[in-house]
Design a protein around this motif. Structure first.
Motif, PDB file in Angstrom:
ATOM      1  N   THR A   1     109.895  63.467 -16.098  1.00 53.63           N
ATOM      2  CA  THR A   1     110.757  62.534 -15.367  1.00 53.63           C
ATOM      3  C   THR A   1     110.124  62.319 -13.996  1.00 53.63           C
ATOM      4  OG1 THR A   1     113.067  62.033 -14.803  1.00 53.63           O
ATOM      5  CG2 THR A   1     112.266  64.233 -14.231  1.00 53.63           C
TER       6      THR A   1
ATOM      7  N   LYS B   1     121.635  65.843 -12.839  1.00 52.75           N
ATOM      8  CA  LYS B   1     120.576  65.269 -13.672  1.00 52.75           C
ATOM      9  C   LYS B   1     119.883  66.443 -14.345  1.00 52.75           C
ATOM     10  CE  LYS B   1     116.300  62.579 -13.754  1.00 52.75           C
ATOM     11  NZ  LYS B   1     115.343  61.716 -13.004  1.00 52.75           N
TER      12      LYS B   1
ATOM     13  N   VAL C   1     118.161  63.612 -19.520  1.00 56.10           N
ATOM     14  CA  VAL C   1     116.842  63.184 -19.972  1.00 56.10           C
ATOM     15  C   VAL C   1     116.370  64.187 -21.020  1.00 56.10           C
ATOM     16  CG1 VAL C   1     114.447  62.751 -19.322  1.00 56.10           C
ATOM     17  CG2 VAL C   1     116.299  62.154 -17.742  1.00 56.10           C
TER      18      VAL C   1
ATOM     19  N   GLU D   1     123.403  62.762 -15.649  1.00 58.33           N
ATOM     20  CA  GLU D   1     122.295  62.077 -16.321  1.00 58.33           C
ATOM     21  C   GLU D   1     121.559  63.085 -17.178  1.00 58.33           C
ATOM     22  OE1 GLU D   1     118.166  59.601 -15.248  1.00 58.33           O
ATOM     23  OE2 GLU D   1     119.532  60.236 -13.648  1.00 58.33           O
TER      24      GLU D   1
ATOM     25  N   ASN E   1     115.305  59.686 -32.185  1.00 58.43           N
ATOM     26  CA  ASN E   1     115.405  58.332 -31.617  1.00 58.43           C
ATOM     27  C   ASN E   1     116.416  57.479 -32.385  1.00 58.43           C
ATOM     28  OD1 ASN E   1     113.626  58.524 -29.435  1.00 58.43           O
ATOM     29  ND2 ASN E   1     111.836  58.113 -30.712  1.00 58.43           N
TER      30      ASN E   1
ATOM     31  N   ILE F   1     121.506  58.496 -22.895  1.00 57.85           N
ATOM     32  CA  ILE F   1     120.381  59.425 -22.816  1.00 57.85           C
ATOM     33  C   ILE F   1     119.069  58.668 -22.589  1.00 57.85           C
ATOM     34  CG2 ILE F   1     118.964  61.023 -24.167  1.00 57.85           C
ATOM     35  CD1 ILE F   1     121.457  62.012 -25.497  1.00 57.85           C
ATOM     36  N   THR F   2     118.210  59.234 -21.754  1.00 57.60           N
ATOM     37  CA  THR F   2     116.844  58.749 -21.589  1.00 57.60           C
ATOM     38  C   THR F   2     115.916  59.686 -22.359  1.00 57.60           C
ATOM     39  OG1 THR F   2     117.301  57.874 -19.383  1.00 57.60           O
ATOM     40  CG2 THR F   2     114.993  58.275 -19.943  1.00 57.60           C
ATOM     41  N   VAL F   3     115.039  59.115 -23.184  1.00 55.48           N
ATOM     42  CA  VAL F   3     114.092  59.911 -23.961  1.00 55.48           C
ATOM     43  C   VAL F   3     112.695  59.766 -23.359  1.00 55.48           C
ATOM     44  CG1 VAL F   3     113.088  60.357 -26.237  1.00 55.48           C
ATOM     45  CG2 VAL F   3     115.467  59.599 -26.056  1.00 55.48           C
ATOM     46  N   THR F   4     112.103  60.892 -22.985  1.00 60.36           N
ATOM     47  CA  THR F   4     110.718  60.911 -22.534  1.00 60.36           C
ATOM     48  C   THR F   4     109.944  61.848 -23.459  1.00 60.36           C
ATOM     49  OG1 THR F   4     111.100  62.736 -20.958  1.00 60.36           O
ATOM     50  CG2 THR F   4     111.432  60.480 -20.151  1.00 60.36           C
TER      51      THR F   4
END
Length: 271
Positions: free
Chosen positions: A135, A61, A87, A85, A109, A121-124
């Motif tokens: 995260t 991750k 992020v 993973e 985005n 993909i996770t966008v923070t």
């Protein structure tokens, strides 16, 4: 007949060696989803060597801080898509945010929504003062930041850099890695120039990371450029790819190439 058998055997062995020695990072760097312009910068950014130095594996991750337009994201997304993973902690945006940051986040985005390799993909968000939870705490194997420390220093000072590193420390598992690549100012440089040049001193970066609890495990010259003396009219942006002086002394700065960069590997101590 024996000759044909030898040829077939040699071919089979070659395929076996290729399959055994195939490197996931190399394959990700070669990905067809990367543009020719992006690949042209590999000469200066050295993504294969850099990610290997940081110990990035396909099942990790990984948190990428401020990915910008996604130059490293293209590689990391491909590398981590099956077993890992990714992020991406992009720009924090509110009503006071400059348009540059808003537009960069919007484009990123849109790419996440429309570009198949970015599907997982996770966008923070990240900001050294306003968004420090990149995260869930203690869940990341690695946090990577490429040429961002100077931005935090220029906008939030020493406290902003230390707060940033503390946020990354909190995100990592014990034993997790913080990988930092940053434009490097010589030790003999003027400290005041760090506020405007885009270059940072190595000792400053190390001290800020150690203040957050990290230990420096290793440093590398992978991204060093001895032709860059870090003394330019428009700071680091004088050099390519920005070439802030446009045509003025263009050949000179192209000959220097991209900036001299420190590459530092920090570790969060085991509990």
């Amino acid at each position: 007949m024996k000759t044909m058998k030898r040829i077939l055997t040699a071919a089979a062995l070659a395929l076996t060696v290729t399959s055994v020695t195939a490197d996931p990072i190399t394959e990700a760097v070669k990905s067809e989803h990367r543009s020719a312009d992006a690949k042209a910068r590999d000469e200066y950014r050295n993504p294969q060597q850099t990610l290997r130095f940081f110990g990035i594996e396909p099942d990790m991750k990984v948190i990428e801080i401020w990915p910008g337009g996604g130059w490293y994201t293209d590689i990391l997304a491909d590398l981590l898509k099956d077993n890992g993973e990714l992020v991406t902690a992009h720009f924090f945006v509110d009503d006071s945010t400059p348009d540059y940051y808003k537009n960069s986040l919007k484009k990123f985005n849109e790419r996440v929504e429309s570009h198949p390799p970015y599907a997982g993909i996770t966008v923070t968000a990240f900001h050294p003062q306003n968004a420090l939870e990149v995260t869930e705490r203690g869940t990341a194997d690695a946090v990577l930041t490429f040429r961002n420390v100077h931005n935090w220093y220029m906008n939030a000072g020493k406290e902003g850099v230390e707060a940033s590193f503390k946020a990354f420390y909190n995100a990592l598992k014990p034993g997790g890695v913080l990988g930092v690549v940053e434009h490097e100012m010589p030790a003999s440089g003027n400290d005041a120039d760090m506020k405007k040049s885009g270059y940072m001193k190595r000792d400053f970066v190390i001290a800020a990371a150690e203040a957050a609890g990290f230990e420096l495990e290793a440093s590398s010259d992978i991204n060093a450029n001895p032709m860059d003396n870090a003394n330019h009219p428009k700071g680091v942006w004088t050099l390519p790819p920005s070439l802030a002086l446009k045509e003025e002394d263009r050949a000179k700065y192209l000959a220097i190439g991209e900036s001299n960069r420190m590459t530092l590997k920090f570790v969060k101590p085991e509990a």
